[in-house]
Write a protein that holds these residues in place. Structure first.
Motif, short mmCIF file in Angstrom:
data_model
loop_
_atom_site.label_atom_id
_atom_site.label_comp_id
_atom_site.label_asym_id
_atom_site.label_seq_id
_atom_site.Cartn_x
_atom_site.Cartn_y
_atom_site.Cartn_z
N ARG A 157 47.69 23.57 39.02
CA ARG A 157 47.23 22.37 38.31
C ARG A 157 45.90 22.63 37.62
NH1 ARG A 157 49.17 19.77 43.01
NH2 ARG A 157 47.05 19.58 43.86
N SER A 192 48.14 24.92 48.35
CA SER A 192 47.00 25.47 47.60
C SER A 192 47.45 26.19 46.33
CB SER A 192 46.18 26.41 48.48
OG SER A 192 46.91 27.56 48.86
N ALA A 225 47.91 23.44 43.82
CA ALA A 225 46.60 22.97 43.36
C ALA A 225 45.98 23.94 42.37
CB ALA A 225 45.67 22.78 44.56
N HIS A 256 41.76 19.09 43.34
CA HIS A 256 41.84 19.02 44.79
C HIS A 256 40.47 18.93 45.45
CE1 HIS A 256 41.48 23.24 43.69
NE2 HIS A 256 41.01 23.50 44.89
#
Length: 471
Positions: free
Chosen positions: A355, A349, A352, A290
Motif C-alpha cells: 500500500r 506487513s 501494508a 499503517h
C-alpha cells in the motif's frame, strides 16, 4: 545497571562466588554477553554460543574492566558459578533482571506485543516518552529470553520509563518475560498470521499474545491494557485482564481515534488525533498508512504517562525511524527511491508495504522486490504468497523481482490478475536481485524491498547504494 555487590548478585542469581571473586566488589556497569562490550564495572555473562563459548573470553572481559563473569563452569577469572549450563545461565540472568526490576520503584514498565509493528511502535513510544523522562527501550527487536533481561538490566535509578518489546515463540513465553519486569501498561497491536506455522492457528497466537494483558495489575493498582479496537482478536482480550482497558482505532467507539487520515507524496501520514475529548493534528515522519495505528497506540500510552494531547502530537511529529531495515528510505542518483523494509515479513506487513509503495508510485514507476514470508506453515505457504502476488499486481507495480525459490508462488499470483502487464523477474538471491534492478531502473523509479529475514533483502539496498557488484 543499579550498583550491586557480587554477594548480592550471587544471592539473587542463586550462584556461588568462585575463583578470585570478592563479595564486596561492586557491579555498576552494563551486563553484557559479548566480551568486546565489557568495560569498567561490567558483569560478563558467558553463554555457549553456536560458534564460540563465552567462557573462553572470560579473561578478556575482565581485562576490559568486567568485575566478574557469570559462568556455568569454572574460568580463570573472578566468577559467579551457576549449575545447568546455558539453561542455568539464562535462568540466572532472568532472576537478576527481576531483582533489579524490583528495586526500580519509580520506573513505569510498558510491554508491547503483536504480530507486526512491535519494533516500530516501541521505537516511536520510547522517543515520545523521552519528552517526559529518561526512557530505555529494547534495542532492535532483541525481545527474547536473553535480550529482554539485558534490556531490563540497562535501567538504573534515573530510569522513568522502560519500554519492552515482548516476543513469543510459543505458549508461556510472554508470561515468562513479564515475570522478569512486570509491566503496568500492556499494549497489544494486532493478531496476524506471523508465526502461524509455529503456533498452528491465529487463535493460538491470540492466546499467547493475551498473556501480556493477563500479567497486568488490576485497574485499582494502576494496570492499563491498551488494545486495538479494530482487531477483533485483540479487543476480545479485554475479558482476559483485570486492568483498565483503553482502546484505540479508527472506529467511533475507540477511546483514542484517528480521523481525516491523509498520505503525502512521500508516503508519510497526517491525521487528527482524538483523545480525552480533545483533538490535535499529527503529521508523522514515518512512512506508511499503517504507522497511524502504531501512533494511536503510542498516544494512548503517552496519555497514561501524563502527557497532554498537544505534547503528544508534537512528540509524534518529531519521532523518526530508529531500528534498521524498517521503512528506511534512501535516495539514489537520478531521483531513484529505495524503501528498505526488509527486516521481516508476514501477510499483513507485506500488504501494508505494498500500500505504501502504491502511494509512493502514484506518479512514478514502481518495482517491488519480494522475498519469502517464513513461518507460515506448509498448508498456507503457497496460498499466502499467491495472495501477495495478486495484491502487488493490483497496486499497479511495473515490475516484480521475486527472490528465492520459496517466494516463487508470488509470481503465480501476479500472473493471475487480469490486465496486469508488469514484468516478473525471478532470481535466486539478493545479489542477483540487485543486478536485475540495475538493468531495469530508470530515473525517479521507486523500489520497495520486503521479505523475511532469511531472504536477506537488506543486501539489495546495500549493493544499490554502493554501486558495487556482489563479491
Amino acid at each position: 545497571m543499579i550498583a550491586l555487590t557480587l554477594d548480592r548478585i550471587a544471592e539473587i542469581t542463586q550462584s556461588r562466588l568462585s575463583g578470585s571473586a570478592r563479595a564486596a566488589e561492586i557491579v555498576n556497569g552494563p551486563v553484557v554477553i559479548d566480551s568486546r562490550q565489557a568495560r569498567s564495572g561490567s558483569l560478563f555473562v558467558a553463554f555457549h554460543g553456536e560458534h564460540v563459548d563465552g567462557h573462553d573470553f572470560a579473561g578478556a572481559a575482565v581485562e576490559a574492566g568486567a568485575v566478574a563473569v557469570l559462568a556455568s563452569r569454572p574460568v580463570d577469572a573472578p566468577h559467579l558459578l551457576v549449575d545447568g549450563g546455558d539453561d542455568g545461565i539464562q535462568a540466572a540472568l532472568g532472576r537478576l533482571a527481576r531483582g533489579v526490576a524490583d528495586e526500580l520503584t519509580h520506573t513505569d514498565v510498558i510491554g508491547i506485543t503483536g504480530s507486526s509493528g512491535k519494533t516500530t511502535t516501541k521505537d516511536l513510544l520510547a522517543q515520545v516518552l523521552e519528552h517526559r523522562g529518561t526512557t530505555i527501550a529494547t534495542q532492535g527487536s532483541y525481545n527474547n529470553e536473553i535480550g529482554h533481561p539485558l534490556t531490563v538490566l540497562r535501567a538504573d535509578a534515573a530510569t522513568r520509563f522502560m519500554v519492552l518489546e515482548v516476543g513469543a515463540r510459543g505458549t508461556g513465553h510472554i508470561s515468562y518475560l513479564c515475570s522478569l519486569a512486570p509491566p503496568r501498561i500492556g499494549v497489544v497491536l494486532n493478531v496476524g498470521s506471523a508465526h502461524v506455522g509455529e503456533f498452528g492457528s491465529r487463535e493460538a497466537i491470540a492466546q499467547a499474545k493475551g498473556e501480556l494483558v493477563e500479567a497486568l495489575p488490576t485497574a485499582a493498582d494502576g494496570g492499563v491494557a491498551v488494545l486495538n479496537a479494530d482487531d477483533d482478536a485483540v479487543i476480545g482480550m479485554a475479558a482476559r485482564t483485570k486492568a483498565r482497558v483503553v482502546s484505540y482505532g479508527a472506529g467511533a467507539g475507540a477511546d483514542v481515534r484517528a480521523t481525516d487520515v491523509e498520505l503525502d507524496g512521500s508516503g508519510r501520514a497526517a491525521f487528527t488525533l482524538e483523545l480525552g475529548g480533545r483533538s490535535a493534528r499529527v503529521r508523522l515522519a514515518l512512512v506508511g498508512t499503517h504507522q497511524v495505528h502504531n501512533a494511536l497506540a503510542v498516544a494512548a500510552v503517552a496519555a497514561e504517562a501524563g502527557m497532554d494531547i498537544d505534547a503528544i502530537a508534537a512528540a509524534l511529529g518529531q519521532a523518526g525511524p530508529v531500528s534498521r531495515w524498517r521503512m528506511e528510505i534512501d535516495e539514489l542518483d537520478d531521483g531513484i527511491t529505495v524503501v528498505n523494509d526488509a527486516y521481516n515479513a508476514n501477510p499483513e506487513s507485506m500488504s501494508a508495504a505494498l500500500r505504501t509503495l502504491q502511494t509512493l508510485g502514484e506518479h512514478r514507476r514502481s518495482i517491488a522486490v519480494l522475498g519469502q514470508m517464513a513461518e507460515l506453515g506448509e498448508e498456507r505457504h503457497r496460498a499466502e504468497h499467491e495472495a501477495i502476488g495478486r495484491r502487488a499486481a493490483e497496486t499497479g507495480v511495473a515490475g516484480l523481482v521475486i527472490v528465492g525459490s520459496e517466494a516463487a508462488p508470488i509470481a503465480d499470483g501476479a500472473r493471475s490478475v487480469p490486465g496486469w502487464r508488469g514484468e516478473i523477474v525471478q532470481v535466486p538471491d539478493a545479489p542477483a536481485a540487485a543486478a536485475a534492478l540495475r538493468e531495469r531502473l530508470r530515473a525517479r523509479d521507486v523500489v520497495m524491498l520486503k521479505g523475511s529475514r532469511v531472504a536477506g533483502l537488506e543486501r539489495v539496498a546495500e549493493l544499490l547504494k554502493s554501486g558495487e557488484d556482489a563479491k
